[in-house]
Design a protein around this motif. Structure first.
Motif, PDB file in Angstrom:
ATOM      1  N   GLY A 181     -58.679-116.095  70.430  1.00 60.53           N
ATOM      2  CA  GLY A 181     -57.467-116.476  71.152  1.00 60.53           C
ATOM      3  C   GLY A 181     -57.277-117.978  71.230  1.00 60.53           C
ATOM      4  N   GLU A 182     -58.372-118.739  71.394  1.00 64.26           N
ATOM      5  CA  GLU A 182     -58.286-120.189  71.541  1.00 64.26           C
ATOM      6  C   GLU A 182     -58.050-120.894  70.207  1.00 64.26           C
ATOM      7  OE1 GLU A 182     -58.510-122.302  74.173  1.00 64.26           O
ATOM      8  OE2 GLU A 182     -58.728-120.753  75.718  1.00 64.26           O
ATOM      9  N   TYR A 183     -58.722-120.416  69.136  1.00 63.74           N
ATOM     10  CA  TYR A 183     -58.701-121.154  67.868  1.00 63.74           C
ATOM     11  C   TYR A 183     -58.082-120.381  66.707  1.00 63.74           C
ATOM     12  CZ  TYR A 183     -61.815-124.175  70.478  1.00 63.74           C
ATOM     13  OH  TYR A 183     -62.352-125.003  71.445  1.00 63.74           O
ATOM     14  N   GLY A 184     -57.767-119.107  66.927  1.00 60.72           N
ATOM     15  CA  GLY A 184     -57.083-118.338  65.893  1.00 60.72           C
ATOM     16  C   GLY A 184     -57.974-117.837  64.772  1.00 60.72           C
ATOM     17  N   VAL A 185     -59.280-118.067  64.895  1.00 59.18           N
ATOM     18  CA  VAL A 185     -60.217-117.578  63.882  1.00 59.18           C
ATOM     19  C   VAL A 185     -61.459-117.044  64.575  1.00 59.18           C
ATOM     20  CG1 VAL A 185     -59.434-119.182  62.083  1.00 59.18           C
ATOM     21  CG2 VAL A 185     -61.271-119.870  63.636  1.00 59.18           C
ATOM     22  N   ALA A 186     -62.224-116.258  63.845  1.00 58.05           N
ATOM     23  CA  ALA A 186     -63.483-115.748  64.382  1.00 58.05           C
ATOM     24  C   ALA A 186     -64.481-116.894  64.521  1.00 58.05           C
ATOM     25  CB  ALA A 186     -64.034-114.663  63.467  1.00 58.05           C
ATOM     26  N   PRO A 187     -65.433-116.806  65.450  1.00 62.79           N
ATOM     27  CA  PRO A 187     -66.413-117.892  65.624  1.00 62.79           C
ATOM     28  C   PRO A 187     -67.144-118.269  64.345  1.00 62.79           C
ATOM     29  CG  PRO A 187     -66.568-116.334  67.431  1.00 62.79           C
ATOM     30  CD  PRO A 187     -65.624-115.736  66.438  1.00 62.79           C
ATOM     31  N   SER A 188     -67.458-117.295  63.510  1.00 60.67           N
ATOM     32  CA  SER A 188     -68.212-117.585  62.287  1.00 60.67           C
ATOM     33  C   SER A 188     -67.445-118.499  61.340  1.00 60.67           C
ATOM     34  CB  SER A 188     -68.568-116.284  61.564  1.00 60.67           C
ATOM     35  OG  SER A 188     -67.377-115.549  61.270  1.00 60.67           O
ATOM     36  N   ALA A 189     -66.114-118.491  61.417  1.00 55.41           N
ATOM     37  CA  ALA A 189     -65.305-119.335  60.533  1.00 55.41           C
ATOM     38  C   ALA A 189     -65.381-120.809  60.920  1.00 55.41           C
ATOM     39  CB  ALA A 189     -63.846-118.870  60.550  1.00 55.41           C
ATOM     40  N   LEU A 190     -65.880-121.110  62.131  1.00 54.90           N
ATOM     41  CA  LEU A 190     -65.978-122.494  62.595  1.00 54.90           C
ATOM     42  C   LEU A 190     -67.301-123.136  62.210  1.00 54.90           C
ATOM     43  CD1 LEU A 190     -64.572-121.971  66.213  1.00 54.90           C
ATOM     44  CD2 LEU A 190     -63.351-122.933  64.249  1.00 54.90           C
ATOM     45  N   ARG A 191     -68.209-122.360  61.680  1.00 53.10           N
ATOM     46  CA  ARG A 191     -69.539-122.872  61.347  1.00 53.10           C
ATOM     47  C   ARG A 191     -69.466-123.843  60.177  1.00 53.10           C
ATOM     48  NH1 ARG A 191     -74.186-122.750  64.114  1.00 53.10           N
ATOM     49  NH2 ARG A 191     -74.432-120.490  64.190  1.00 53.10           N
TER      50      ARG A 191
END
Length: 497
Positions: A181-191
């Protein structure tokens, strides 16, 4: 800002305009900005474009602005602030609540506990924050957790499940939903591929939890030399550790027990400080980071302060010589206050000796590090004044420390979320605590950017002032950044208070 003899607010327009130009929320509630060309009034931190000086007028309360014919801004909603002029002058409730949430109050106390700390009902706190910032306490805390989680994802190799709990989420599913909801992507995509965990060789050893290495960003420039000198001057043997490379390790109070934090100056850069954190429980990490940022004054805007003070004949040359000088904050308000009382009227070296004895006698061990944490206010209060005299304090100072510890254990609030004016009144009501001590505690423990100790001998000498009143008159031109002006004068005198 100051007060007249009848208690009414006195606003210096030039000071207020400088404060509003920086949109610093620390000034919300102290005054309101009216724009003559639009007929609208705002909070100092309003994101709208600031008017030209000739089009700006200032009011001590929202009611005063309305009486003058101004309408409330629809972006910052200044009309939603608590209505009392005296309440507004002492600090806006919404701003205090946001600062407390940023520092982890909801994780520690819950929403109901935060409301009690602010002396309002839970319902009123919810209503004020919805009106003022457009989000509930829970929503603000959720965003705070998401920001912490993203930092951990990008800068460490911790597993996503560990990151979820370190950031304060109750479950991995909640973590995934909020991050999406905050970043529009799954957490793993931010790694980021380059992230890795590092375990330093020179940090005190402990098996309690892994060491987390983070880069805490700040606005350049940052005068790391002055901050390192401050740390060296105030290091307490047995509690703090200075490494061969200058890295500074100290305990940080946290919910599940003190953490060990190391500022790695050698590994820091122009726009970040590298810190190594070993928490007792990884769930404490978010609150620890907030305390470190406040202690190291990482959220200050040095250019804004330089713009305000750079042309002053006294402070301007000091800013040019020491750009990016910060005011050291506090990892724990009660600890800073008690250390200030211990150090009253003695040299820094003597104060360090007394503080080290206090830590050695009453402080608790921090894991297997060999260091001890500073004792809590309750511990010092329970020890009694006579026991405090045994560490070398005079009878009057031991009594003052004991009274302060009792007040802190009884609920005296000394944190950025506190009502600064009320905290100062309560401090001055304690025998043995004078204006210098209260002003210095306000600067460090309360995070007040406009605190100035006119009774300070070094400040008076630097200004050529014979009395505190004369020093106050001179320093008035530096408001609302008098804390930073004081630090420039102290460091210029090769003296760190």
């Amino acid at each position: 800002m100051s007060s007249a003899a009848d208690g009414s607010a006195v606003i210096d327009p030039e000071v207020a305009y400088r404060a509003a130009s920086g949109r610093d929320p620390r000034f919300d509630g102290r005054f309101f900005l009216g724009v003559t060309t639009t007929g609208i009034y705002c909070r100092p931190s309003c994101p709208a474009r600031k008017p030209l000086r000739r089009n700006a007028v200032f009011f001590p309360s929202a009611a005063a602005a309305v009486a003058a014919g101004f309408r409330a801004c629809k972006r910052c909603r200044p009309d939603s602030l608590p209505g009392s002029r005296h309440w507004d002058a002492s600090g806006d409730l919404a701003a205090r609540a946001v600062r407390a949430i940023r520092d982890g109050a909801i994780d520690e106390l819950g929403v109901a506990g935060l409301a009690r700390r602010l002396s309002v009902s839970e319902r009123h706190l919810h209503r004020i924050l919805i009106s003022e910032v457009g989000a509930s306490p829970v929503q603000l805390n959720r965003t705070r957790r998401a920001q912490t989680a993203r930092t951990l994802i990008e800068q460490t190799s911790l597993g996503l499940a560990d990151i979820a709990f370190a950031a304060g989420f109750g479950s991995v599913r909640q973590f995934n939903d909020v991050m999406l909801g905050e970043y529009g992507v799954a957490p793993s995509a931010l790694r980021r591929p380059a992230t890795r965990a590092a375990t330093p060789d020179d940090a005190p050893a402990s098996d309690a939890a892994p060491t987390i290495v983070l880069r805490l960003r700040h606005r350049a420039p940052y005068d790391d030399g002055a901050m390192r000198a401050f740390q060296r001057a105030h290091a307490i043997p047995g509690m703090d550790l200075i490494g061969a490379d200058g890295a500074f390790t100290t305990p940080v109070p946290a919910t599940h027990g003190p953490a060990l934090a190391t500022v790695d100056w050698a590994a820091s850069g122009d726009e970040h400080l590298t810190v190594r954190i070993r928490p007792a429980d990884i769930a404490d990490l978010t609150g620890i980071v907030a305390k470190l940022r406040r202690w190291l004054d990482l959220d200050a805007d040095p250019q804004l302060i330089a713009d305000a003070l750079g042309h002053d004949p006294v402070i301007g040359p000091l800013i040019a010589a020491r750009p990016g000088l910060r005011t050291p904050g506090s990892l724990d308000g009660p600890t800073t206050a008690m250390l200030t009382v211990v150090g009253q009227a003695v040299s820094l070296k003597a104060a360090g000796v007394f503080a080290s004895r206090l830590v050695g006698t009453f402080g608790a061990p921090v894991g297997e590090s060999g260091l001890r944490a500073f004792p809590t206010a309750q511990t010092v209060a329970d020890a009694g004044a006579e026991a405090l005299r045994e560490i070398g304090l005079t009878g009057s100072r031991a009594a003052a420390l004991h009274r302060l510890a009792g007040a802190l254990a009884g609920g005296l609030e000394l944190s950025p979320a506190a009502d600064r004016a009320e905290a100062r009144r309560e401090l001055l009501a304690l025998p043995g605590i004078g204006p210098w001590t209260a002003d210095y505690i306000a600067l460090r423990a309360l995070g007040d950017p406009d605190s100035f100790a006119p009774d300070d001998l070094v400040l008076k000498k630097s200004l050529g002032a014979k009395t505190a009143r004369q020093a106050s008159v001179i320093a008035a031109a530096w408001s609302p950044w008098r804390s930073y002006a004081a630090m420039h004068l102290w460091t210029a005198s090769a003296y760190l208070p």
